[in-house]
Design a protein around this motif. Structure first.
Motif, PDB file in Angstrom:
ATOM      1  N   THR A 116     -13.469 -59.366  16.345  1.00 31.01           N
ATOM      2  CA  THR A 116     -12.034 -59.483  16.079  1.00 31.01           C
ATOM      3  C   THR A 116     -11.378 -58.115  16.022  1.00 31.01           C
ATOM      4  N   VAL A 117     -12.032 -57.166  15.349  1.00 31.38           N
ATOM      5  CA  VAL A 117     -11.520 -55.799  15.297  1.00 31.38           C
ATOM      6  C   VAL A 117     -11.418 -55.228  16.702  1.00 31.38           C
ATOM      7  N   SER A 118     -12.443 -55.482  17.527  1.00 29.06           N
ATOM      8  CA  SER A 118     -12.427 -54.976  18.908  1.00 29.06           C
ATOM      9  C   SER A 118     -11.220 -55.489  19.675  1.00 29.06           C
ATOM     10  N   MET A 119     -10.954 -56.788  19.563  1.00 24.38           N
ATOM     11  CA  MET A 119      -9.843 -57.378  20.300  1.00 24.38           C
ATOM     12  C   MET A 119      -8.487 -56.938  19.733  1.00 24.38           C
ATOM     13  N   ILE A 120      -8.397 -56.833  18.415  1.00 25.94           N
ATOM     14  CA  ILE A 120      -7.132 -56.401  17.798  1.00 25.94           C
ATOM     15  C   ILE A 120      -6.818 -54.959  18.176  1.00 25.94           C
ATOM     16  N   ILE A 121      -7.809 -54.083  18.034  1.00 27.10           N
ATOM     17  CA  ILE A 121      -7.574 -52.653  18.272  1.00 27.10           C
ATOM     18  C   ILE A 121      -7.425 -52.351  19.757  1.00 27.10           C
ATOM     19  N   VAL A 323     -28.752 -62.315   9.957  1.00 33.23           N
ATOM     20  CA  VAL A 323     -27.528 -61.743  10.510  1.00 33.23           C
ATOM     21  C   VAL A 323     -27.503 -62.036  12.009  1.00 33.23           C
ATOM     22  N   ILE A 324     -26.611 -62.917  12.408  1.00 35.33           N
ATOM     23  CA  ILE A 324     -26.479 -63.297  13.816  1.00 35.33           C
ATOM     24  C   ILE A 324     -25.440 -62.398  14.478  1.00 35.33           C
ATOM     25  N   LEU A 325     -25.875 -61.687  15.519  1.00 34.85           N
ATOM     26  CA  LEU A 325     -24.979 -60.773  16.223  1.00 34.85           C
ATOM     27  C   LEU A 325     -24.670 -61.240  17.644  1.00 34.85           C
ATOM     28  N   ALA A 326     -25.512 -62.074  18.210  1.00 34.66           N
ATOM     29  CA  ALA A 326     -25.308 -62.525  19.594  1.00 34.66           C
ATOM     30  C   ALA A 326     -23.958 -63.231  19.731  1.00 34.66           C
ATOM     31  N   GLU A 327     -23.200 -62.842  20.754  1.00 31.69           N
ATOM     32  CA  GLU A 327     -21.861 -63.389  20.960  1.00 31.69           C
ATOM     33  C   GLU A 327     -21.870 -64.515  21.987  1.00 31.69           C
ATOM     34  N   SER A 328     -20.762 -65.259  22.011  1.00 35.36           N
ATOM     35  CA  SER A 328     -20.593 -66.321  23.003  1.00 35.36           C
ATOM     36  C   SER A 328     -20.345 -65.718  24.384  1.00 35.36           C
ATOM     37  N   THR A 329     -20.564 -66.527  25.399  1.00 35.25           N
ATOM     38  CA  THR A 329     -20.351 -66.046  26.770  1.00 35.25           C
ATOM     39  C   THR A 329     -18.908 -65.621  26.993  1.00 35.25           C
ATOM     40  N   ALA A 330     -17.962 -66.404  26.483  1.00 35.25           N
ATOM     41  CA  ALA A 330     -16.543 -66.077  26.664  1.00 35.25           C
ATOM     42  C   ALA A 330     -16.211 -64.730  26.035  1.00 35.25           C
ATOM     43  N   ASN A 331     -16.692 -64.473  24.820  1.00 36.98           N
ATOM     44  CA  ASN A 331     -16.384 -63.208  24.150  1.00 36.98           C
ATOM     45  C   ASN A 331     -17.099 -62.034  24.813  1.00 36.98           C
ATOM     46  N   LEU A 332     -18.302 -62.265  25.336  1.00 33.99           N
ATOM     47  CA  LEU A 332     -18.993 -61.194  26.064  1.00 33.99           C
ATOM     48  C   LEU A 332     -18.198 -60.786  27.298  1.00 33.99           C
ATOM     49  N   LEU A 333     -17.662 -61.780  28.013  1.00 29.33           N
ATOM     50  CA  LEU A 333     -16.853 -61.471  29.197  1.00 29.33           C
ATOM     51  C   LEU A 333     -15.567 -60.753  28.806  1.00 29.33           C
ATOM     52  N   LEU A 334     -14.928 -61.193  27.716  1.00 32.25           N
ATOM     53  CA  LEU A 334     -13.694 -60.550  27.265  1.00 32.25           C
ATOM     54  C   LEU A 334     -13.943 -59.116  26.818  1.00 32.25           C
ATOM     55  N   PHE A 335     -15.078 -58.882  26.150  1.00 36.79           N
ATOM     56  CA  PHE A 335     -15.400 -57.521  25.708  1.00 36.79           C
ATOM     57  C   PHE A 335     -15.628 -56.607  26.910  1.00 36.79           C
ATOM     58  N   ALA A 357      -1.401 -56.241  30.340  1.00 34.23           N
ATOM     59  CA  ALA A 357      -2.738 -56.745  30.665  1.00 34.23           C
ATOM     60  C   ALA A 357      -3.614 -56.795  29.411  1.00 34.23           C
ATOM     61  N   HIS A 358      -3.528 -55.770  28.573  1.00 34.54           N
ATOM     62  CA  HIS A 358      -4.293 -55.770  27.317  1.00 34.54           C
ATOM     63  C   HIS A 358      -3.835 -56.914  26.409  1.00 34.54           C
ATOM     64  N   LEU A 359      -2.544 -57.119  26.326  1.00 32.81           N
ATOM     65  CA  LEU A 359      -2.019 -58.210  25.491  1.00 32.81           C
ATOM     66  C   LEU A 359      -2.475 -59.573  26.013  1.00 32.81           C
ATOM     67  N   ALA A 360      -2.581 -59.712  27.332  1.00 32.73           N
ATOM     68  CA  ALA A 360      -3.058 -60.972  27.908  1.00 32.73           C
ATOM     69  C   ALA A 360      -4.510 -61.239  27.508  1.00 32.73           C
ATOM     70  N   LEU A 361      -5.330 -60.195  27.479  1.00 30.96           N
ATOM     71  CA  LEU A 361      -6.715 -60.356  27.041  1.00 30.96           C
ATOM     72  C   LEU A 361      -6.779 -60.771  25.572  1.00 30.96           C
ATOM     73  N   PHE A 362      -5.878 -60.224  24.748  1.00 27.58           N
ATOM     74  CA  PHE A 362      -5.869 -60.610  23.336  1.00 27.58           C
ATOM     75  C   PHE A 362      -5.477 -62.080  23.180  1.00 27.58           C
ATOM     76  N   VAL A 363      -4.498 -62.522  23.960  1.00 25.34           N
ATOM     77  CA  VAL A 363      -4.098 -63.932  23.915  1.00 25.34           C
ATOM     78  C   VAL A 363      -5.277 -64.818  24.325  1.00 25.34           C
ATOM     79  N   ALA A 364      -6.009 -64.417  25.363  1.00 27.66           N
ATOM     80  CA  ALA A 364      -7.168 -65.196  25.809  1.00 27.66           C
ATOM     81  C   ALA A 364      -8.211 -65.279  24.693  1.00 27.66           C
TER      82      ALA A 364
END
Length: 373
Positions: A116-121, A323-335, A357-364
């Motif tokens: 979440t921090v990654s996407m917000i920042i 501690v689970i760190l593995a992300e979903s496929t959608a979030n891995l692609l977005l990152f 474009a950055h704002l569009a990624l945050f909306v996604a």
């Protein structure tokens, strides 16, 4: 004492403003009264207490940032920005740790918070900043490409270790967690050493006269102000640490009584923590300081990885929590898309279309995380 150096009395007056004293008093009073919060309050009472705690934590966070910003002005970049970002990230680490040490299972809170921090920042804050700088009548300078690449290269490496590798190998066991915690901490410490040392000029605005990275550059004539602001910063931050556990307990209570997305508590933590720094970043964008925007956004995210991951892995090992760190496929692609887009958008002068474009990624990200669940 030179003619331009304020007297100790003037320094105390400049630092201990009525607002600074109010924040100190409010934070410590809230801490003193926090034991009286009911353990199992009704939903209405819990929401009132939760809103009050969030408000106090935000107000105290602004106080921490206010002192850090003044220290940043006094010390200059990259020293000042590092103080500011570390102040914010330490608060984030405390809040996440408080959630993990609270009641219930919190296997994904660290992963969700960092994503979440990654996407917000990287997308929301950086996107707004790019739009502001790109639409400004006075053309903003290009960011320092060497500094941006240094940030993004390390963020990509840590993202690979944190989000991607566990997808293939599974959850880290205790031994692997220890290795990852030590490795990430050393990796981040080495970066700080370079940023404060021989490569400090990579993190200054383009066209800024380089400064020697020596102790004499850091210590200014008014040591009293530096020491006093540091003390006020610490005393303002301590109540946040103390109140974090109460906020975490109330968040857990609310999550149990309502059907909420699993990542919502982590998102609330991220929003609370980075609100003050978001405002600071937009102010820098309004001044056309593109490298300072990069320092604040990308430096904060790198600090989040470098400090949060070792902390949560150690807490997980000590408390025997998974501690689970593995992300979903959608979030891995977005990152991955965010890293690639950032390399392009911070390569030259800020452009409005890059910000959009950055704002569009945050909306996604918001749709995939909080709507399609």
């Amino acid at each position: 004492m030179s003619a331009n150096t304020p007297s100790p009395a003037q320094t105390f007056k400049q630092v201990l403003t009525p607002l600074a004293l109010f924040r100190l008093a409010l934070g410590w009073l809230a801490f003193l009264f926090s034991p009286f919060i009911p353990r199992q309050p009704s939903t209405g009472v819990a929401l009132i207490f939760l809103a009050a705690l969030i408000g106090i934590i935000i107000l105290c966070s602004f106080g921490v940032v206010a002192q850090a910003e003044k220290l940043a002005e006094r010390l200059g970049d990259p020293y000042g920005t590092i103080i500011l970002t570390l102040s914010i990230v330490v608060i984030e680490v405390v809040l996440i740790s408080a959630v993990m040490l609270g009641p219930g299972e919190h296997q994904t809170v660290a992963r969700d918070s960092i994503m979440t921090v990654s996407m917000i920042i990287m997308n929301l804050v950086a996107g707004v900043a790019l739009v502001v700088m790109g639409s400004s009548s006075s053309s903003a300078k290009k960011p320092n490409s060497a500094g941006v690449r240094a940030y993004l290269g390390r963020i990509a490496i840590l993202g690979l270790i944190v989000f991607y590798i566990p997808v293939v190998t599974g959850t880290y066991d205790a031994f692997q967690s220890g290795l990852v915690a030590v490795g990430v901490a050393v990796f981040y410490a080495r970066f700080l050493q370079l940023q404060l040392g021989k490569r400090h000029q990579h993190f200054q605005e383009v066209g800024t006269a380089p400064k020697a990275a020596t102790r004499s550059d850091v210590v200014q004539t008014n040591n009293t102000e530096i020491a006093l602001r540091s003390i006020v910063l610490l005393l303002t931050a301590i109540p946040i640490v103390m109140l974090a556990h109460n906020m975490a307990s109330l968040l857990e209570l609310m999550a149990g009584r309502f059907t909420l997305p699993v990542a919502l508590p982590a998102a609330i933590i991220a929003i609370i923590v980075f609100l003050p720094e978001t405002i600071t970043t937009i102010k820098a964008a309004l001044r056309g300081e593109s490298q300072r925007v990069s320092n604040l956004c990308h430096g904060a995210l790198l600090s989040t990885f470098g400090l949060t991951i070792p902390s949560v892995l150690v807490i997980g090992d000590v408390t025997r929590q998974t501690v689970i760190l593995a992300e979903s496929t959608a979030n891995l692609l977005l990152f991955a898309a965010t890293i690639a887009l950032t390399l392009v958008s911070f390569r030259g002068r800020p452009r409005v279309r890059s910000g959009i474009a950055h704002l569009a990624l945050f909306v996604a990200y918001t749709v995939f995380t909080f709507v399609l669940v």
